[in-house]
Design an enzyme around this catalytic site. Sequence first.
Site, PDB file in Angstrom:
ATOM      1  N   TYR A   1       4.315  14.952   6.401  1.00  0.00           N
ATOM      2  CA  TYR A   1       2.888  15.262   6.253  1.00  0.00           C
ATOM      3  C   TYR A   1       2.076  14.276   7.078  1.00  0.00           C
ATOM      4  CZ  TYR A   1       2.861  11.258   3.068  1.00  0.00           C
ATOM      5  OH  TYR A   1       2.988   9.999   2.535  1.00  0.00           O
TER       6      TYR A   1
ATOM      7  N   ASP B   1       1.427   2.514   0.541  1.00  0.00           N
ATOM      8  CA  ASP B   1       2.293   1.549   1.223  1.00  0.00           C
ATOM      9  C   ASP B   1       1.763   0.123   1.134  1.00  0.00           C
ATOM     10  OD1 ASP B   1       4.023   3.547   1.918  1.00  0.00           O
ATOM     11  OD2 ASP B   1       3.577   3.538   4.059  1.00  0.00           O
TER      12      ASP B   1
ATOM     13  N   LYS C   1       5.082  -1.936  -5.290  1.00  0.00           N
ATOM     14  CA  LYS C   1       5.712  -0.647  -5.032  1.00  0.00           C
ATOM     15  C   LYS C   1       7.224  -0.837  -5.050  1.00  0.00           C
ATOM     16  CE  LYS C   1       5.455   3.374  -1.960  1.00  0.00           C
ATOM     17  NZ  LYS C   1       4.820   3.990  -0.772  1.00  0.00           N
TER      18      LYS C   1
ATOM     19  N   GLU D   1      16.070 -26.131  -5.438  1.00  0.00           N
ATOM     20  CA  GLU D   1      17.114 -26.308  -4.428  1.00  0.00           C
ATOM     21  C   GLU D   1      16.565 -26.902  -3.139  1.00  0.00           C
ATOM     22  OE1 GLU D   1      20.195 -23.102  -4.216  1.00  0.00           O
ATOM     23  OE2 GLU D   1      18.786 -22.053  -5.527  1.00  0.00           O
TER      24      GLU D   1
END
Length: 323
Positions: free
Chosen positions: A20, A87, A159, A280
């Site tokens: 799309y 996104d 997301k 660490e």
Amino acid sequence: ILATGGTIAGTAASGTQAGYASGQVSVEAMIDAVPGIRALADVRGEQVANVGSQDMTFAIMIELANRINALLADDAVNGVVVTHGTDTMEETAYFLNLTVKSKKPVVLTGAMRPATAVSADGPLNLYNAVAVAADSAAADRGVVVVMNDWIHGAHSLTKTNTTSVETFLSPINGLIGTVNYGKTQYFRRPFRRNTDTSEFSVASVTALPRVDILYACADMPADLIACSVSRGARGIVIAGDGNGNMNAATIESASRAAGTGIVVVRSSRVPTGRVSRNVEIDDDRFNFVVSDELNPAKARILLMLALLKDRSREALQQLYYAY
């Protein structure tokens, strides 16, 4: 409703194809496609942009923040909805969470299926987003994202799936609430600084400092640090292994950059958990900052805004605990 494009405004040649084009439908057409939305509130629409969110820019984000602040300063405006592609929705939401200056509701929403799809999710998401923005109980909860009947805080959501309508989760702090066909229920308020308690402003800002994200991996090339510095980055966020780790060669390169004034923030490519100082990696020795709960994308947003003024490493670290 301030529209920026995205899948919610996308169209395809048929209702059952995956491909799309984003950002094809106008804000007025989106509003008209949602039965009952005008019964929730006196709804007005503005088209700020019309792009897929992979093409979202900081120029658009700054324009959005300033327009939202102008709108919410008007007593006649009770809330704002921003339609946005998924996104980079979490980045824009977090940016607005730091730069909007009002307790009034600001709600981002979008869709995972285009407007022309069979069972398009955009119309109900938009209906629910308007219901939240019109709800006085949504005030003073920071910027939120409404998708798939869930209300997420901008600080926490991410997301998690490329195509599922249930893509957004808030894995560390959980949901702000739920909204079902316009009926809202709230569980909590954000406990990090946001909106009207935030110190950040983009009222007179036209551009933000460059900050790069580097993805840590096995045998990571250490010269990526020098490459970012050479291209003008003022900050570097490491999407580190595990608890924000990186290999010894990259630590050495990052430490040299930090010694010259480049801000190096250790985040993590891992979906959940905090990045802790001096576990660490000796952050005190190497002059690194840790992102705490923020994923690399949001750690970058915070650092870009923070670099608009001079701050010590200690002050920068405190921002990650505060926001």
